[in-house]
Design a protein around this motif. Sequence first.
Motif, PDB file in Angstrom:
ATOM      1  N   SER A 128       0.674  -1.188  -0.045  1.00  0.00           N
ATOM      2  CA  SER A 128       0.105  -0.042   0.036  1.00  0.00           C
ATOM      3  C   SER A 128       0.903   1.357   0.052  1.00  0.00           C
ATOM      4  O   SER A 128       0.519   2.360  -0.815  1.00  0.00           O
ATOM      5  CB  SER A 128      -0.944   0.112   1.150  1.00  0.00           C
ATOM      6  OG  SER A 128      -1.823  -0.981   1.171  1.00  0.00           O
ATOM      7  N   ASP A 149      -8.287   1.021  -7.351  1.00  0.00           N
ATOM      8  CA  ASP A 149      -9.176   0.887  -5.915  1.00  0.00           C
ATOM      9  C   ASP A 149      -9.077   2.141  -5.080  1.00  0.00           C
ATOM     10  O   ASP A 149      -9.997   2.295  -4.123  1.00  0.00           O
ATOM     11  CB  ASP A 149      -8.438  -0.573  -5.016  1.00  0.00           C
ATOM     12  CG  ASP A 149      -8.978  -1.371  -5.896  1.00  0.00           C
ATOM     13  OD1 ASP A 149      -9.790  -1.636  -6.550  1.00  0.00           O
ATOM     14  OD2 ASP A 149      -8.063  -2.556  -5.801  1.00  0.00           O
ATOM     15  N   TRP A 150      -8.119   2.914  -5.341  1.00  0.00           N
ATOM     16  CA  TRP A 150      -7.928   4.267  -4.689  1.00  0.00           C
ATOM     17  C   TRP A 150      -8.163   5.335  -5.422  1.00  0.00           C
ATOM     18  O   TRP A 150      -7.872   6.346  -4.960  1.00  0.00           O
ATOM     19  CB  TRP A 150      -6.548   4.157  -4.065  1.00  0.00           C
ATOM     20  CG  TRP A 150      -5.906   3.037  -3.622  1.00  0.00           C
ATOM     21  CD1 TRP A 150      -5.313   2.066  -4.050  1.00  0.00           C
ATOM     22  CD2 TRP A 150      -6.421   2.438  -2.329  1.00  0.00           C
ATOM     23  NE1 TRP A 150      -4.961   1.022  -3.318  1.00  0.00           N
ATOM     24  CE2 TRP A 150      -5.794   1.305  -2.123  1.00  0.00           C
ATOM     25  CE3 TRP A 150      -7.321   3.063  -1.252  1.00  0.00           C
ATOM     26  CZ2 TRP A 150      -6.023   0.503  -0.997  1.00  0.00           C
ATOM     27  CZ3 TRP A 150      -7.441   2.135  -0.335  1.00  0.00           C
ATOM     28  CH2 TRP A 150      -6.681   1.037  -0.009  1.00  0.00           C
ATOM     29  N   GLU A 151      -9.120   5.328  -6.527  1.00  0.00           N
ATOM     30  CA  GLU A 151      -9.311   6.540  -7.531  1.00  0.00           C
ATOM     31  C   GLU A 151     -10.459   7.079  -7.300  1.00  0.00           C
ATOM     32  O   GLU A 151     -11.609   6.534  -7.041  1.00  0.00           O
ATOM     33  CB  GLU A 151      -9.233   6.213  -8.880  1.00  0.00           C
ATOM     34  CG  GLU A 151      -7.586   5.875  -9.365  1.00  0.00           C
ATOM     35  CD  GLU A 151      -7.439   5.470 -10.711  1.00  0.00           C
ATOM     36  OE1 GLU A 151      -8.554   5.326 -11.420  1.00  0.00           O
ATOM     37  OE2 GLU A 151      -6.479   5.193 -11.184  1.00  0.00           O
ATOM     38  N   THR A 155      -6.021   3.512   5.223  1.00  0.00           N
ATOM     39  CA  THR A 155      -5.927   2.123   4.923  1.00  0.00           C
ATOM     40  C   THR A 155      -4.608   1.516   5.439  1.00  0.00           C
ATOM     41  O   THR A 155      -4.479   0.541   6.011  1.00  0.00           O
ATOM     42  CB  THR A 155      -6.190   1.679   3.595  1.00  0.00           C
ATOM     43  OG1 THR A 155      -7.532   1.732   2.987  1.00  0.00           O
ATOM     44  CG2 THR A 155      -5.866  -0.010   3.280  1.00  0.00           C
ATOM     45  N   ARG A 158      -7.875   8.305   1.713  1.00  0.00           N
ATOM     46  CA  ARG A 158      -8.369   6.752   1.841  1.00  0.00           C
ATOM     47  C   ARG A 158      -7.202   5.771   1.982  1.00  0.00           C
ATOM     48  O   ARG A 158      -7.348   4.932   2.645  1.00  0.00           O
ATOM     49  CB  ARG A 158      -9.238   6.632   0.624  1.00  0.00           C
ATOM     50  CG  ARG A 158      -9.979   5.125   0.859  1.00  0.00           C
ATOM     51  CD  ARG A 158     -11.508   5.370   0.269  1.00  0.00           C
ATOM     52  NE  ARG A 158     -11.394   5.755  -1.167  1.00  0.00           N
ATOM     53  CZ  ARG A 158     -11.188   5.156  -2.213  1.00  0.00           C
ATOM     54  NH1 ARG A 158     -10.894   3.734  -2.047  1.00  0.00           N
ATOM     55  NH2 ARG A 158     -11.201   5.658  -3.334  1.00  0.00           N
ATOM     56  N   LEU A 159      -6.343   6.044   0.999  1.00  0.00           N
ATOM     57  CA  LEU A 159      -4.957   5.029   0.884  1.00  0.00           C
ATOM     58  C   LEU A 159      -4.340   5.226   2.442  1.00  0.00           C
ATOM     59  O   LEU A 159      -3.963   4.085   2.612  1.00  0.00           O
ATOM     60  CB  LEU A 159      -4.206   5.518  -0.019  1.00  0.00           C
ATOM     61  CG  LEU A 159      -2.910   4.586  -0.410  1.00  0.00           C
ATOM     62  CD1 LEU A 159      -3.113   3.133  -0.612  1.00  0.00           C
ATOM     63  CD2 LEU A 159      -2.277   5.139  -1.765  1.00  0.00           C
ATOM     64  N   THR A 207      -3.772   1.339  -9.299  1.00  0.00           N
ATOM     65  CA  THR A 207      -4.257   2.374  -8.221  1.00  0.00           C
ATOM     66  C   THR A 207      -5.869   2.506  -8.466  1.00  0.00           C
ATOM     67  O   THR A 207      -6.593   3.246  -7.724  1.00  0.00           O
ATOM     68  CB  THR A 207      -3.877   3.737  -8.552  1.00  0.00           C
ATOM     69  OG1 THR A 207      -4.023   4.208  -9.799  1.00  0.00           O
ATOM     70  CG2 THR A 207      -2.373   3.737  -8.357  1.00  0.00           C
ATOM     71  N   THR A 249       2.137   1.989  -3.351  1.00  0.00           N
ATOM     72  CA  THR A 249       1.147   2.624  -4.213  1.00  0.00           C
ATOM     73  C   THR A 249       1.068   4.038  -4.010  1.00  0.00           C
ATOM     74  O   THR A 249       0.670   4.505  -5.039  1.00  0.00           O
ATOM     75  CB  THR A 249      -0.171   1.928  -3.606  1.00  0.00           C
ATOM     76  OG1 THR A 249      -0.130   0.437  -4.031  1.00  0.00           O
ATOM     77  CG2 THR A 249      -1.346   2.225  -4.932  1.00  0.00           C
ATOM     78  N   VAL A 290      -5.973  10.112  -7.625  1.00  0.00           N
ATOM     79  CA  VAL A 290      -6.005   9.279  -6.412  1.00  0.00           C
ATOM     80  C   VAL A 290      -6.362   9.675  -4.852  1.00  0.00           C
ATOM     81  O   VAL A 290      -6.027  11.027  -4.817  1.00  0.00           O
ATOM     82  CB  VAL A 290      -4.523   8.634  -6.225  1.00  0.00           C
ATOM     83  CG1 VAL A 290      -4.213   7.735  -5.173  1.00  0.00           C
ATOM     84  CG2 VAL A 290      -4.104   7.910  -7.634  1.00  0.00           C
TER      85      VAL A 290
END
Length: 269
Positions: free
Chosen positions: A186, A224-226, A240, A236-237, A222, A189, A232
Amino acid sequence: MTSRDWRADRAFVFDRDAFTCRHCGTVGEDEPTSLRSYPVGDISLEGDVHESALVTVCCACFTVLEPSPSTETVAGGDLFDFVRDTTRVQGGTISDVADFASVATSLPDSLESAVDDETDVDLDASVAKYRRARRDVVLALDLVDARLERLAASETAVDSDVRPALAAFSETAAQLQRTLREVVASSETVATGLDRCHGCFASLERSEDETCPNCGLVVHQTVDWEHDDGTVAFDRLFATINETLQGASQTTETLTDRTMTLAEQLVDT
């Protein structure tokens, strides 16, 4: 991995790492027969291994990393010390992972500051720190994995009364490793979200490149984080990453209890 030619760059890698093992701190000589270069993390499947994935290790640490020792059992009298040392190394790795996450999550501000100040000096320092932290943390994780593989090979060789405690310890330590690697992935990322390679930090065009043109690594996704607009969602990233680190802390508490149980049984035997 052992068939790949990464030794051609070892002089540069040794100099970059100040002829010092990046794990235990052993210092080599100017003609470093006691040092080895070793590839860590995900590496390109073709061509030479890029220096950003190469790290200096001493021969003792290299021996731990080699595939063959993982198939060798730990003698009964040495098992207590081996478990204790494995716990110590993994404990240090937790700190390394947290440090890497901190470095990675600071990257967006570093890039923004570099743009605002129209200077790359601070950015270059941040990039060097990121790359160094990434190499160190992946090396530490690899060393713990190698130790756990050797413990797994030793389960059938220990006393049957000790075997369940050793299996419980190994299972929990392996679970902690998986969580720590999630944190690292993560954190990597974050670099990808900045259109940078998560390994060498070279610039990327995420809409076009599936591999880094500089080092050959497969680019992280990426999606899932957009946000809906494709940018991005770093907040939220980051959340996590923090949540996963907290999960690692909970697993560590369980591991501590299982380590004590195993240690008591080893002392009794």
